[in-house]
Design a protein around this motif. Structure first.
Motif, mmCIF file in Angstrom:
data_model
loop_
_atom_site.group_PDB
_atom_site.id
_atom_site.type_symbol
_atom_site.label_atom_id
_atom_site.label_comp_id
_atom_site.label_asym_id
_atom_site.label_seq_id
_atom_site.Cartn_x
_atom_site.Cartn_y
_atom_site.Cartn_z
ATOM 1 N N UNK A 53 0.816 -1.219 0.000
ATOM 2 C CA UNK A 53 0.000 0.000 0.000
ATOM 3 C C UNK A 53 0.846 1.264 0.000
ATOM 4 N N UNK A 54 1.982 1.228 -0.707
ATOM 5 C CA UNK A 54 2.825 2.401 -0.824
ATOM 6 C C UNK A 54 3.745 2.660 0.345
ATOM 7 N N UNK A 55 3.689 1.827 1.365
ATOM 8 C CA UNK A 55 4.539 2.009 2.539
ATOM 9 C C UNK A 55 5.541 0.878 2.656
ATOM 10 N N UNK A 56 6.767 1.226 3.043
ATOM 11 C CA UNK A 56 7.776 0.202 3.304
ATOM 12 C C UNK A 56 7.461 -0.406 4.672
ATOM 13 N N UNK A 57 7.292 -1.721 4.688
ATOM 14 C CA UNK A 57 6.985 -2.419 5.939
ATOM 15 C C UNK A 57 8.250 -2.791 6.695
ATOM 16 N N UNK A 58 9.351 -2.963 5.965
ATOM 17 C CA UNK A 58 10.598 -3.304 6.621
ATOM 18 C C UNK A 58 11.559 -3.963 5.661
ATOM 19 N N UNK A 59 12.685 -4.400 6.214
ATOM 20 C CA UNK A 59 13.725 -5.071 5.458
ATOM 21 C C UNK A 59 13.747 -6.537 5.888
ATOM 22 N N UNK A 60 13.380 -7.416 4.957
ATOM 23 C CA UNK A 60 13.278 -8.849 5.261
ATOM 24 C C UNK A 60 14.559 -9.566 4.856
ATOM 25 N N UNK A 61 14.923 -10.545 5.669
ATOM 26 C CA UNK A 61 16.085 -11.384 5.367
ATOM 27 C C UNK A 61 15.673 -12.837 5.140
ATOM 28 N N UNK A 62 14.358 -13.085 5.174
ATOM 29 C CA UNK A 62 13.832 -14.428 4.946
ATOM 30 C C UNK A 62 12.330 -14.325 4.713
ATOM 31 N N UNK A 63 11.743 -15.421 4.244
ATOM 32 C CA UNK A 63 10.287 -15.476 4.073
ATOM 33 C C UNK A 63 9.608 -15.274 5.428
ATOM 34 N N UNK A 64 10.222 -15.789 6.482
ATOM 35 C CA UNK A 64 9.655 -15.631 7.828
ATOM 36 C C UNK A 64 9.517 -14.154 8.201
ATOM 37 N N UNK A 65 10.504 -13.328 7.799
ATOM 38 C CA UNK A 65 10.407 -11.887 8.048
ATOM 39 C C UNK A 65 9.247 -11.278 7.275
ATOM 40 N N UNK A 66 9.061 -11.705 6.021
ATOM 41 C CA UNK A 66 7.942 -11.203 5.216
ATOM 42 C C UNK A 66 6.626 -11.538 5.913
ATOM 43 N N UNK A 67 6.502 -12.762 6.408
ATOM 44 C CA UNK A 67 5.294 -13.178 7.137
ATOM 45 C C UNK A 67 5.051 -12.244 8.316
ATOM 46 N N UNK A 68 6.082 -11.962 9.087
ATOM 47 C CA UNK A 68 5.933 -11.100 10.266
ATOM 48 C C UNK A 68 5.449 -9.704 9.869
ATOM 49 N N UNK A 69 6.020 -9.135 8.793
ATOM 50 C CA UNK A 69 5.592 -7.810 8.348
ATOM 51 C C UNK A 69 4.131 -7.822 7.903
ATOM 52 N N UNK A 70 3.731 -8.858 7.172
ATOM 53 C CA UNK A 70 2.351 -8.935 6.690
ATOM 54 C C UNK A 70 1.378 -9.161 7.841
ATOM 55 N N UNK A 71 1.775 -9.940 8.823
ATOM 56 C CA UNK A 71 0.921 -10.133 9.991
ATOM 57 C C UNK A 71 0.717 -8.813 10.727
ATOM 58 N N UNK A 72 1.789 -8.039 10.870
ATOM 59 C CA UNK A 72 1.682 -6.723 11.509
ATOM 60 C C UNK A 72 0.803 -5.777 10.702
ATOM 61 N N UNK A 73 0.756 -5.990 9.370
ATOM 62 C CA UNK A 73 -0.048 -5.142 8.487
ATOM 63 C C UNK A 73 -1.502 -5.593 8.405
ATOM 64 N N UNK A 74 -1.858 -6.669 9.119
ATOM 65 C CA UNK A 74 -3.261 -7.067 9.163
ATOM 66 C C UNK A 74 -3.577 -8.447 8.630
ATOM 67 N N UNK A 75 -2.588 -9.188 8.176
ATOM 68 C CA UNK A 75 -2.837 -10.537 7.658
ATOM 69 C C UNK A 75 -2.376 -11.571 8.688
#
Length: 71
Positions: free
Chosen positions: A23-45
């Protein structure tokens, strides 16, 4: 909150981190798929897991798919 706008995972930087944007915002810097999951969970998923991230058409992987974490 993540909408139907794609989540963009950018190519790895020199340290192997990949920017995650939704949604146009940087959620963070991921170093693994697990990090991506954490960012998306924080974003509402909250129900998402690693397989959801790997398989979802909502995710746009740039510079390599979910297995690429180095330049």
């Amino acid at each position: 909150m993540v909408s139907s706008t794609p989540v963009v995972i950018y190519p790895p930087d020199e340290d192997g981190g990949r920017r995650v944007r939704a949604d146009g915002s940087i959620l963070g810097l991921a170093y693994s798929v697990r990090d991506v999951v954490a960012f998306l969970q924080e974003a509402g998923l909250q129900g998402w897991d690693e397989m959801d991230v790997v398989r979802s058409a909502l995710i746009e992987w740039r510079g390599g798919g979910p297995a690429v974490w180095t330049r």
